[in-house]
Each structure stands twice: as C-alpha cells, then as structure tokens.
Design a protein around this motif. Sequence first.
Motif, PDB file in Angstrom:
ATOM      1  N   ASP A  13      42.994  35.465  30.298  1.00 55.07           N
ATOM      2  CA  ASP A  13      43.161  34.014  30.410  1.00 55.07           C
ATOM      3  C   ASP A  13      42.049  33.344  31.212  1.00 55.07           C
ATOM      4  O   ASP A  13      41.993  32.115  31.275  1.00 55.07           O
ATOM      5  CB  ASP A  13      44.511  33.682  31.062  1.00 55.07           C
ATOM      6  CG  ASP A  13      45.683  34.066  30.181  1.00 55.07           C
ATOM      7  OD1 ASP A  13      45.560  33.968  28.947  1.00 55.07           O
ATOM      8  OD2 ASP A  13      46.716  34.479  30.736  1.00 55.07           O
ATOM      9  N   LEU A  14      41.176  34.134  31.833  1.00 54.41           N
ATOM     10  CA  LEU A  14      40.056  33.550  32.577  1.00 54.41           C
ATOM     11  C   LEU A  14      39.065  32.923  31.605  1.00 54.41           C
ATOM     12  O   LEU A  14      38.837  33.459  30.522  1.00 54.41           O
ATOM     13  CB  LEU A  14      39.306  34.626  33.369  1.00 54.41           C
ATOM     14  CG  LEU A  14      39.774  34.959  34.759  1.00 54.41           C
ATOM     15  CD1 LEU A  14      38.902  36.065  35.352  1.00 54.41           C
ATOM     16  CD2 LEU A  14      39.788  33.763  35.679  1.00 54.41           C
ATOM     17  N   GLN A  77      44.127  34.127  39.319  1.00 52.24           N
ATOM     18  CA  GLN A  77      44.989  32.951  39.384  1.00 52.24           C
ATOM     19  C   GLN A  77      44.252  31.726  38.858  1.00 52.24           C
ATOM     20  O   GLN A  77      43.030  31.606  39.006  1.00 52.24           O
ATOM     21  CB  GLN A  77      45.434  32.678  40.818  1.00 52.24           C
ATOM     22  CG  GLN A  77      46.296  33.781  41.401  1.00 52.24           C
ATOM     23  CD  GLN A  77      46.663  33.490  42.833  1.00 52.24           C
ATOM     24  OE1 GLN A  77      45.810  33.159  43.639  1.00 52.24           O
ATOM     25  NE2 GLN A  77      47.950  33.588  43.138  1.00 52.24           N
ATOM     26  N   LYS A  78      45.019  30.829  38.271  1.00 54.16           N
ATOM     27  CA  LYS A  78      44.512  29.533  37.836  1.00 54.16           C
ATOM     28  C   LYS A  78      45.131  28.481  38.741  1.00 54.16           C
ATOM     29  O   LYS A  78      46.347  28.427  38.882  1.00 54.16           O
ATOM     30  CB  LYS A  78      44.909  29.277  36.373  1.00 54.16           C
ATOM     31  CG  LYS A  78      44.490  27.918  35.860  1.00 54.16           C
ATOM     32  CD  LYS A  78      44.903  27.754  34.415  1.00 54.16           C
ATOM     33  CE  LYS A  78      44.465  26.389  33.891  1.00 54.16           C
ATOM     34  NZ  LYS A  78      44.787  26.249  32.459  1.00 54.16           N
ATOM     35  N   ASP A  80      43.885  25.032  38.562  1.00 55.81           N
ATOM     36  CA  ASP A  80      43.933  23.971  37.554  1.00 55.81           C
ATOM     37  C   ASP A  80      42.825  24.262  36.550  1.00 55.81           C
ATOM     38  O   ASP A  80      42.208  25.322  36.610  1.00 55.81           O
ATOM     39  CB  ASP A  80      43.835  22.565  38.179  1.00 55.81           C
ATOM     40  CG  ASP A  80      42.547  22.323  38.940  1.00 55.81           C
ATOM     41  OD1 ASP A  80      41.483  22.834  38.523  1.00 55.81           O
ATOM     42  OD2 ASP A  80      42.593  21.612  39.956  1.00 55.81           O
ATOM     43  N   TYR A  84      39.701  28.476  39.628  1.00 55.23           N
ATOM     44  CA  TYR A  84      40.284  29.801  39.428  1.00 55.23           C
ATOM     45  C   TYR A  84      39.974  30.674  40.631  1.00 55.23           C
ATOM     46  O   TYR A  84      38.978  30.461  41.324  1.00 55.23           O
ATOM     47  CB  TYR A  84      39.684  30.465  38.169  1.00 55.23           C
ATOM     48  CG  TYR A  84      40.059  29.736  36.906  1.00 55.23           C
ATOM     49  CD1 TYR A  84      41.143  30.158  36.140  1.00 55.23           C
ATOM     50  CD2 TYR A  84      39.347  28.622  36.482  1.00 55.23           C
ATOM     51  CE1 TYR A  84      41.507  29.485  34.983  1.00 55.23           C
ATOM     52  CE2 TYR A  84      39.706  27.942  35.333  1.00 55.23           C
ATOM     53  CZ  TYR A  84      40.780  28.380  34.582  1.00 55.23           C
ATOM     54  OH  TYR A  84      41.141  27.714  33.455  1.00 55.23           O
TER      55      TYR A  84
END
Length: 119
Positions: A13-14, A77-78, A80, A84
């Motif tokens: 998802d990065l 982690q995201k 927004d 990241y």
Amino acid sequence: MHTDQPQDITLADLPEVITRYLDAHRAHDTATALSAFRPDAGVTDEGKTHRGAPAIETWLTRSAGEYTYTIELTGVQKVDVDHYVATHHLEGNFPGGVVDLRYRFTLSGGLIENLVIEP
C-alpha cells in the motif's frame, strides 16, 4: 476530517516512490534512491538536515559506507495521502548496535519532499 492518527498499512500500500527509495537505499543504489526525491527536498538524519539533490546525494553516499548493518522493515503506516511512516529495525556496528528508526515521508508531486529519520 483530517486526523493525525496513522493507519497501519501493508508494504504493497506504500506509494511506489517510497518503495523505490527504500529498495534503492537498502541496495546502496544512490542514483535510484536520489530519483525518488524532489530537487529541493530535505532529509533530516541524526539531527542534521540535508537540503537539495547534491546534499542528499552526499548523505546517501556517506550513510551507505559509514557502518555495516542489517535493516528490516517492521511496520508501515499512512498518516494521510502525503504522509507515511516506515519503521525499520537496524542492527550493526554503529554506536549502540541496535535501533528502531522511523522514516517519516512527506510527498509532493509524486516525489519525496521531506524525509525525517529518527528513533
């Protein structure tokens, strides 16, 4: 509504630009790592900020050769759409020998605008 609560995500998802930087940095591929940054980007590491492509290139080259260590990505982690955090566990011949570092990325225009590396 904007929150500053990071959401756990998977490596897949990065954004590609972050994955490109992380892979290139791990492989000591300075040119590819540098291509992930905006020309006017900043990197803060060990309390020092390196601004602009020439300074970041010098930092990348120095940090690659200064110590021998293993690096393992332990969390992503995201915060927004443009922020990241990638957490890494390092072990090696640097002072202390073991550290967990957070790589805090700010993106702009599809490239890294700012990277802050800190425990």
